[in-house]
Write an enzyme that holds these catalytic residues in place. Structure first.
Site, PDB file in Angstrom:
ATOM      1  N   GLY A  68       0.815  -1.218   0.000  1.00 30.76           N
ATOM      2  CA  GLY A  68       0.000   0.000   0.000  1.00 30.76           C
ATOM      3  C   GLY A  68       0.847   1.267   0.000  1.00 30.76           C
ATOM      4  O   GLY A  68       0.548   2.230  -0.708  1.00 30.76           O
ATOM      5  N   CYS A  69       1.905   1.266   0.776  1.00 30.09           N
ATOM      6  CA  CYS A  69       2.771   2.443   0.866  1.00 30.09           C
ATOM      7  C   CYS A  69       3.519   2.673  -0.441  1.00 30.09           C
ATOM      8  O   CYS A  69       3.719   3.817  -0.863  1.00 30.09           O
ATOM      9  CB  CYS A  69       3.743   2.290   2.026  1.00 30.09           C
ATOM     10  SG  CYS A  69       2.898   2.180   3.625  1.00 30.09           S
ATOM     11  N   THR A  70       3.910   1.592  -1.095  1.00 26.68           N
ATOM     12  CA  THR A  70       4.585   1.709  -2.388  1.00 26.68           C
ATOM     13  C   THR A  70       3.624   2.265  -3.430  1.00 26.68           C
ATOM     14  O   THR A  70       3.970   3.192  -4.171  1.00 26.68           O
ATOM     15  CB  THR A  70       5.139   0.339  -2.831  1.00 26.68           C
ATOM     16  OG1 THR A  70       6.079  -0.103  -1.847  1.00 26.68           O
ATOM     17  CG2 THR A  70       5.819   0.433  -4.187  1.00 26.68           C
TER      18      THR A  70
END
Length: 180
Positions: A68-70
């Site tokens: 998700g952060c990527t």
């Protein structure tokens, strides 16, 4: 070379104390968010108050190089030119160290600035170091949140518990509306 402070935080309009016992600002539209100076990827530091005069997109995320952060970082990076046309700066913040940010940026060819809040004092001051739960296990972590700050240094919009797909495009639309 001038040494860069590890962090500093100036809290205005504080009304609560965080879990770490430091003053915490209630994030509401119209409030001034806590100021900070934090080390950034590639060296140097970013001071939030120094960015006044143009919009700032400040997004908090849990951890570099997770799915998700990527995706969120890639989406914001893909729209960096559009944000720049509006005079807006995009800054991501997580508790990861600068070295990890540097690797994350190189691996995914990210174009946005990432700041390191390793001791979590700033995310805590923003009230975003929270108890989370996964598979029945409770732990502390960063609540994925984005804050749009106007040129005047006041909060213009807040997205709590962000769902990543399409989020960066939504923030871009709100930034356009803010300066219109």
């Amino acid at each position: 070379m001038i040494p860069v402070p590890r962090y500093s935080c100036v809290i205005e309009d504080c009304t609560q104390e965080s879990k770490k016992g430091i003053p915490m600002t209630i994030l509401e539209i119209g409030n001034t968010p806590p100021d900070f100076t934090l080390p950034k990827d590639g060296g140097g530091a970013i001071t939030l108050s120094a960015l006044r005069g143009g919009p700032v997109v400040l997004y908090f995320y849990p951890k570099d190089d997770t799915s998700g952060c990527t995706q969120e970082a890639i989406e914001f990076s893909g729209l960096k030119t559009e944000f720049e046309k509006l005079g807006a700066k995009v800054i991501g913040m997580s508790p990861d160290p600068v070295k990890k940010h540097d690797k994350f940026i190189a691996k995914h060819d990210l174009k946005i600035a990432l700041v390191a809040d390793e001791d979590k004092k700033i995310v805590d001051a923003y009230g975003l170091w929270v108890e989370k739960s996964m598979y029945g296990r409770k732990y502390m972590g960063v609540e994925r949140t984005t804050i749009l700050i106007g040129a005047d240094g006041k909060i213009a919009k807040i997205w709590n518990k962000v769902k990543v797909p399409g989020h960066a495009a939504e923030v871009l639309q709100e930034t356009k509306a803010l300066i219109a």
